[in-house]
Motif scaffolding. Structure first.
Motif, short mmCIF file in Angstrom:
data_model
loop_
_atom_site.label_atom_id
_atom_site.label_comp_id
_atom_site.label_asym_id
_atom_site.label_seq_id
_atom_site.Cartn_x
_atom_site.Cartn_y
_atom_site.Cartn_z
N ILE A 42 0.84 -1.20 0.00
CA ILE A 42 0.00 0.00 0.00
C ILE A 42 0.88 1.25 0.00
CG2 ILE A 42 -1.61 1.35 1.41
CD1 ILE A 42 -2.85 -1.35 2.26
N GLU A 43 1.93 1.23 0.79
CA GLU A 43 2.83 2.38 0.86
C GLU A 43 3.51 2.63 -0.48
OE1 GLU A 43 6.79 3.72 3.36
OE2 GLU A 43 5.41 2.27 4.24
N GLU A 44 3.96 1.57 -1.14
CA GLU A 44 4.59 1.72 -2.45
C GLU A 44 3.59 2.26 -3.48
OE1 GLU A 44 6.35 -2.00 -3.54
OE2 GLU A 44 7.71 -1.99 -1.81
N GLY A 45 2.37 1.77 -3.42
CA GLY A 45 1.33 2.25 -4.33
C GLY A 45 1.04 3.72 -4.12
N ALA A 46 0.99 4.16 -2.86
CA ALA A 46 0.74 5.57 -2.55
C ALA A 46 1.89 6.44 -3.06
CB ALA A 46 0.57 5.74 -1.05
N GLU A 47 3.11 5.95 -2.94
CA GLU A 47 4.26 6.71 -3.44
C GLU A 47 4.21 6.84 -4.96
OE1 GLU A 47 7.70 4.73 -1.90
OE2 GLU A 47 7.37 5.47 0.13
N GLU A 48 3.79 5.77 -5.64
CA GLU A 48 3.67 5.82 -7.10
C GLU A 48 2.60 6.83 -7.52
OE1 GLU A 48 3.09 1.92 -8.72
OE2 GLU A 48 4.96 1.17 -7.85
N VAL A 49 1.49 6.85 -6.81
CA VAL A 49 0.42 7.81 -7.11
C VAL A 49 0.93 9.23 -6.87
CG1 VAL A 49 -1.83 8.66 -6.38
CG2 VAL A 49 -1.47 6.21 -6.70
N GLU A 50 1.64 9.43 -5.78
CA GLU A 50 2.19 10.75 -5.48
C GLU A 50 3.15 11.20 -6.57
OE1 GLU A 50 4.76 12.99 -1.95
OE2 GLU A 50 4.25 10.88 -1.75
N ASP A 51 4.02 10.30 -7.03
CA ASP A 51 4.95 10.63 -8.11
C ASP A 51 4.20 10.98 -9.39
OD1 ASP A 51 7.08 10.21 -6.40
OD2 ASP A 51 7.49 8.17 -7.14
N ALA A 52 3.15 10.23 -9.70
CA ALA A 52 2.37 10.49 -10.91
C ALA A 52 1.69 11.84 -10.82
CB ALA A 52 1.33 9.39 -11.13
N VAL A 53 1.15 12.20 -9.67
CA VAL A 53 0.50 13.50 -9.49
C VAL A 53 1.53 14.61 -9.63
CG1 VAL A 53 -0.65 14.97 -7.78
CG2 VAL A 53 -1.39 12.61 -8.09
N GLU A 54 2.71 14.43 -9.07
CA GLU A 54 3.75 15.45 -9.20
C GLU A 54 4.17 15.62 -10.66
OE1 GLU A 54 6.94 14.34 -6.61
OE2 GLU A 54 5.86 14.96 -4.80
N ASP A 55 4.27 14.51 -11.40
CA ASP A 55 4.65 14.59 -12.82
C ASP A 55 3.60 15.37 -13.60
OD1 ASP A 55 6.93 13.17 -12.29
OD2 ASP A 55 6.14 11.25 -13.04
N VAL A 56 2.34 15.12 -13.32
CA VAL A 56 1.25 15.81 -14.04
C VAL A 56 1.24 17.29 -13.71
CG1 VAL A 56 -1.26 16.01 -14.24
CG2 VAL A 56 -0.17 13.75 -14.31
N THR A 57 1.42 17.63 -12.43
CA THR A 57 1.40 19.04 -12.03
C THR A 57 2.64 19.78 -12.50
OG1 THR A 57 2.31 18.50 -9.86
CG2 THR A 57 -0.10 18.65 -10.04
N ASP A 58 3.77 19.09 -12.64
CA ASP A 58 4.99 19.73 -13.13
C ASP A 58 4.87 20.05 -14.62
OD1 ASP A 58 6.14 19.67 -10.65
OD2 ASP A 58 7.34 17.86 -11.04
N ASP A 59 4.16 19.22 -15.37
CA ASP A 59 4.03 19.43 -16.80
C ASP A 59 3.17 20.64 -17.12
OD1 ASP A 59 5.64 17.28 -17.28
OD2 ASP A 59 3.98 15.87 -17.64
N ASN A 60 2.26 20.99 -16.23
CA ASN A 60 1.34 22.11 -16.50
C ASN A 60 1.89 23.36 -15.99
OD1 ASN A 60 -0.48 20.52 -17.80
ND2 ASN A 60 -1.59 20.02 -15.92
#
Length: 60
Positions: A42-60
């Motif tokens: 669960i912790e690894e999955g949450a970290e992956e989601v957090e990284d994905a959200v950061e990637d999306v927000t950095d692109d915009n």
């Protein structure tokens, strides 16, 4: 003949010692290990989601 019997007995003793040294876990220990594995997943999955959200927000 004597040498082969000695080798057989030595091999049998080695296998028996190796099998007796094996660590056996209780049901509680197995359950605790399983819970820890689920928590880690669960912790690894949450970290992956957090990284994905950061990637999306950095692109915009």
């Amino acid at each position: 003949m004597r040498k082969s019997i000695f080798m057989f007995v030595f091999a049998l003793m080695t296998v028996s010692v190796a099998m007796s040294c094996r660590e056996e876990k209780s049901a509680g220990e197995k359950m605790e290990e399983g819970i820890d594995d689920v928590g880690d997943g669960i912790e690894e999955g949450a970290e992956e989601v957090e990284d994905a959200v950061e990637d999306v927000t950095d692109d915009n």
